[in-house]
Design an enzyme around this catalytic site. Structure first.
Site, short mmCIF file in Angstrom:
data_model
loop_
_atom_site.label_atom_id
_atom_site.label_comp_id
_atom_site.label_asym_id
_atom_site.label_seq_id
_atom_site.Cartn_x
_atom_site.Cartn_y
_atom_site.Cartn_z
N ILE A 12 -22.82 47.69 -11.19
CA ILE A 12 -22.35 46.79 -10.15
C ILE A 12 -20.88 47.04 -9.83
CG2 ILE A 12 -21.69 44.87 -11.67
CD1 ILE A 12 -23.44 44.59 -8.24
N SER A 34 -13.29 49.23 -20.24
CA SER A 34 -14.72 49.47 -20.45
C SER A 34 -14.90 50.27 -21.72
CB SER A 34 -15.31 50.24 -19.26
OG SER A 34 -16.69 50.49 -19.45
N ARG A 35 -16.05 50.08 -22.37
CA ARG A 35 -16.34 50.87 -23.56
C ARG A 35 -16.70 52.31 -23.21
NH1 ARG A 35 -20.84 47.33 -26.48
NH2 ARG A 35 -21.55 47.27 -24.31
N LYS A 88 -21.29 37.11 -10.80
CA LYS A 88 -22.37 36.14 -11.01
C LYS A 88 -23.35 36.65 -12.07
CE LYS A 88 -25.94 38.44 -9.41
NZ LYS A 88 -27.21 38.63 -10.14
N ASP A 166 -31.59 36.68 -12.93
CA ASP A 166 -30.38 37.46 -12.64
C ASP A 166 -30.31 37.77 -11.15
OD1 ASP A 166 -28.07 39.35 -13.73
OD2 ASP A 166 -29.29 40.54 -12.33
#
Length: 302
Positions: A12, A34-35, A88, A166
């Site tokens: 996303i 971020s990983r 969201k 979701d």
């Protein structure tokens, strides 16, 4: 332009957030956390605490990671005096988002619980038309292929992942935006794969003659439609709210696409020292989990 940090560089973020920021005159992407993921040419961190400590020049954090860990990141950002955008759904529970709202008020920062589908280009026209009317019936049909939109993302079927809600919460965010009067859930049937913790399909019935059918197993063409009847008037929101038909005629669409509109809204909230934390779509999901009759269906695997 205001520096912003994007946290959680997954699908996303890459598909929507990065292009929206890049195309905005309000923002510059100054860092990512971020990983695994990163954005070419942008300083990348794997540790959020390190980024907060080293980059006091970044006043805004946009959180795109899954909902379960989001509270911890948002709380740290607010404690560090940063404004926060929440992808969201805004959190894993209603209570934690309410707590974040209180934290943001105390810290004097803006908090934006975003609902990107409310910014779909046909939603404003539907809301305006229905504003002085009484909706007498309505139907949500929200059916898509989870393998296409969440490939291999098992977290969507874990507790807190919300399952079919979701995407389904996108429809509920539109519904709660355009209805001139609120509705409440009266009954629900939820279909759980025998090997999963969240539903893959759901049928909901609300007050006011409104129903919803949600399914994550639809292959081929995807369906994201809402129809609302107000007496003799019919409003049809199609293509996830990006097309609006009013009594069979095309309505005028908003100028901005969903994510550019979200980032424009965030810029306005910060400018006005305000927040936007509407939890009504999430309340409907919580009510479905409370009232829902549970049906077990075939196991699901990506």
């Amino acid at each position: 332009m205001t520096p912003i940090c994007l946290v959680g560089i997954g699908k996303i973020a890459v598909d929507q957030h990065v292009p929206a920021i890049d195309g905005s005159a309000d923002w510059t992407l100054a860092a990512t956390v971020s990983r695994a993921g990163s954005v070419d040419g942008v300083p990348a961190y794997s540790d959020f605490d390190q980024m907060l400590a080293e980059r006091p020049d970044i006043p805004v954090i946009s959180l795109c990671l899954p909902p379960v860990p989001r509270y911890e990141y948002a709380a740290k950002a607010i404690a560090a005096g940063r404004h926060v955008m929440l992808e969201k759904p805004p959190g894993a529970t209603l209570a934690e988002v309410q707590a974040l709202e209180t934290m943001a008020q105390t810290a004097g920062v803006s908090l934006f619980a975003t609902w990107h589908s409310r910014m779909a280009r046909g939603v404003a026209a539907a809301k305006s038309f229905l504003a002085d009317k009484t909706v007498t019936a309505g139907k949500i049909t929200w059916k898509e292929d989870v393998r296409r939109w969440h490939p291999g993302q098992d977290w969507v079927f874990d507790p807190g992942g919300m399952g079919v809600f979701d995407p389904g919460i996108n429809a509920l965010s539109i519904l709660t935006e355009v209805l001139p009067a609120p509705v409440h859930l009266q009954s629900a049937t939820l279909s759980f794969p025998e090997n999963r913790q969240t539903p893959i399909a759901a049928d909901l019935r609300f007050s006011g003659g409104i129903s919803g059918a949600f399914d994550w197993r639809q292959e081929g063409p995807q369906t994201w439609d809402i129809t609302l009847q107000a007496g003799d008037d019919l409003v049809e929101l199609q293509e996830g709210g990006n097309r609006c038909m009013i009594n069979g005629q095309e309505a005028t669409l908003s100028e901005l696409d969903e994510y550019p509109a979200l980032y424009a809204r965030m810029a306005g909230l910060i400018k006005n020292s305000s927040s936007d934390v509407d939890l009504s779509p999430m309340i409907h999901v919580a009510d479905a989990m409370t009232l829902g009759q549970r049906n077990i269906v075939a196991a699901f695997a990506f």
